[in-house]
Design an enzyme around this catalytic site. Structure first.
Site, PDB file in Angstrom:
ATOM      1  CG  ASP A  11     -18.853 -94.922  23.339  1.00 35.86           C
ATOM      2  OD1 ASP A  11     -19.892 -94.429  22.847  1.00 35.86           O
ATOM      3  OD2 ASP A  11     -17.827 -94.248  23.574  1.00 35.86           O
ATOM      4  CE1 TYR A 230      -8.300 -94.726  23.188  1.00 39.59           C
ATOM      5  CE2 TYR A 230      -8.797 -92.797  21.834  1.00 39.59           C
ATOM      6  CZ  TYR A 230      -8.995 -93.541  22.981  1.00 39.59           C
ATOM      7  OH  TYR A 230      -9.883 -93.113  23.935  1.00 39.59           O
ATOM      8  CE  LYS A 233      -7.347 -96.876  28.534  1.00 39.74           C
ATOM      9  NZ  LYS A 233      -6.328 -97.824  28.162  1.00 39.74           N
TER      10      LYS A 233
HETATM   11  C1  F6R Z   1     -11.732 -91.633  26.841  1.00 39.95           C
HETATM   12  C2  F6R Z   1     -12.615 -90.745  26.134  1.00 39.95           C
HETATM   13  C3  F6R Z   1     -12.368 -89.301  26.144  1.00 39.95           C
HETATM   14  C4  F6R Z   1     -11.796 -88.847  24.816  1.00 39.95           C
HETATM   15  C5  F6R Z   1     -11.651 -87.312  24.759  1.00 39.95           C
HETATM   16  C6  F6R Z   1     -11.192 -86.813  23.409  1.00 39.95           C
HETATM   17  O1  F6R Z   1     -12.141 -92.956  26.641  1.00 39.95           O
HETATM   18  O2  F6R Z   1     -13.538 -91.211  25.543  1.00 39.95           O
HETATM   19  O3  F6R Z   1     -11.567 -88.882  27.210  1.00 39.95           O
HETATM   20  O4  F6R Z   1     -10.560 -89.457  24.591  1.00 39.95           O
HETATM   21  O5  F6R Z   1     -12.880 -86.696  25.038  1.00 39.95           O
HETATM   22  O6  F6R Z   1     -12.032 -87.374  22.453  1.00 39.95           O
HETATM   23  P1  F6R Z   1     -11.858 -87.140  20.883  1.00 39.95           P
HETATM   24  O7  F6R Z   1     -10.457 -87.512  20.522  1.00 39.95           O
HETATM   25  O8  F6R Z   1     -12.899 -88.053  20.305  1.00 39.95           O
HETATM   26  O9  F6R Z   1     -12.157 -85.685  20.673  1.00 39.95           O
HETATM   27 MG    MG Z   2     -16.884 -92.726  23.970  1.00 46.16          MG
HETATM   28 MG    MG Z   3     -17.050 -95.468  27.269  1.00 45.34          MG
END
Ligand code: F6R
Ligand code: MG
Ligand code: MG
Length: 373
Positions: A11, A230, A233
């Site tokens: 990603d 973190y 994923k």
């Molecule tokens: C899971 C994912 C999303 C983010 C969510 C919050 O892998 O990529 O569910 O965790 O959109 O993202 P942030 O913390 O970057 O605003």
């Molecule tokens: Mg992402």
């Molecule tokens: Mg991804």
């Protein structure tokens, strides 16, 4: 002819959140890899699933080739430049190191690679998933290689009569790779005792016991274990050989009808059904649900045929409806009980911080001792 298939996935930025990459990112990778075609690699294929870009490359340099790994790293760097210039979200997210250092393993991107003696009609399926973890493939791998309910060839084909060998890795042991080798059918109770834990025990490789050949390779990266925090994923990629001495393509796809619940839905902290989707699909509801794509292809002297987009077939429309219902059912209970991951698997620190703050506000209730009259 010995051929290596190297499948990598990362990603490096998404449009509109963690939804999907911009097509210009994939174009930049294609343009870059074209220059290496006929030099360090034979062929390549690019696709996306959710916000991840996956690259399948064929070459003759064996597994862990520095040249090929660097090529993949540089390709993701090119896509990151585009993502940054467009102001996309999470640009370069999975590139955890500043510069390449010999292998792409442990640097963020997921990788599955296998060196094989190419069969006359070498058939392979590549799975790529988003919003989930490598252990999401544990159940499908077990069912496609060890369960006649999905792999009828275990009964019908003498070429598979000896069963398969599973190499399972304990990803919590980070000092050195810690692996156990177990055989199906005789060790199946031991196999499932381990692989029920999708966070820790991951099926990394499967071998044919009849021929000794490699049958499947799954990536086993845990980004949080690399970065110590973190960082998204692990969104896994996997290669599975098909037909003849291996399960038929349809047997390999069969376990994905279950749409089993996996980790990785919203903020990597909830569970959701692993939903089979066509390649280049994006995600939507509650940043999910977790999705998986599959391309089936043949390799001839390292050249790839046109890819068959396995889950684009109409059959999977009904399965997607079942997955949608399973997603809605588990979401009805929001944060409660099994809808979310256990504390140590939560991908954000918010809950731990809150629990820490509340610790001192707990008090011990005084025992009331009733006086005898
Ligand atoms: C899971 C994912 C999303 C983010 C969510 C919050 O892998 O990529 O569910 O965790 O959109 O993202 P942030 O913390 O970057 O605003
Ligand atoms: Mg992402
Ligand atoms: Mg991804």
């Amino acid at each position: 002819m010995k051929i290596t298939i190297t499948a990598v996935k990362a990603d490096v930025g998404g449009c509109g959140g963690h939804i999907r990459p911009d097509p210009r990112m994939k174009e930049a990778i294609a343009k870059f890899l074209e220059t290496a075609k006929g030099v360090s690699i034979i062929d390549f294929h690019i696709q996306s699933v959710g916000d991840d870009i996956g690259i399948i490359m064929t070459h003759t340099q064996g597994e862990n080739s520095e040249v090929v790994h660097k090529l993949a790293w540089d390709a993701f760097c090119k896509a990151t430049e585009i993502a940054k210039s467009l102001g996309l979200y999470g640009a370069g997210q999975d590139l955890l190191k500043d510069s390449f250092s010999g292998t792409i393993k442990g640097m963020g991107p997921a990788i599955a690679e296998m060196e094989i003696e190419e069969r006359p009609a070498e058939t392979i399926v590549c799975f790529q998933a988003d919003k989930t973890e490598p252990g999401a493939y544990n159940l499908p791998l077990y069912l496609m290689f060890a369960d006649p309910m999905h792999n009828s060839g275990l009964m019908l084909s003498p070429k598979m009569s000896e069963g398969f060998n599973f190499e399972i890795i304990d990803v919590e042991k980070t000092d050195a790779d810690t692996i156990i080798s177990l055989n199906a059918p005789e060790d199946i109770y031991d196999i499932v005792t381990l692989i029920r834990n999708n966070h820790r025990y991951i099926i990394e490789k499967v071998f044919s016991r009849t021929t000794g050949e490699i049958a499947a390779v799954n990536c086993t990266t845990r980004l949080s274990l690399i970065a110590g925090k973190y960082v998204g994923k692990d969104d896994p990629i996997m290669l599975v050989r098909a037909q003849s001495q291996f399960p038929a393509t349809g047997e390999i796809l069969s376990p994905f009808t279950i749409v089993h619940y996996v980790s990785g839905f919203m903020r990597g902290s909830h569970i959701g059904p692993l939903t089979p989707v066509p390649i280049n699909s994006d995600i939507s509801y509650f940043d999910g649900p977790p999705i998986v794509s599959a391309v089936a292809f043949n390799v001839k002297n390292g050249k790839l045929t046109n890819m068959v987009d396995c889950f684009a077939n109409q059959f999977w429309n009904g399965i997607r409806e079942k997955a949608n219902l399973k997603a809605l059912y588990i979401r009805e209970q929001g944060f409660s009980g099994p809808a979310m991951l256990e504390d140590k698997e939560l991908e954000y620190g918010g809950i731990t911080e809150r629990l820490d703050k509340l610790k001192d506000r707990f008090y011990t209730r005084k025992k009331v001792v009733k006086q005898k009259p």
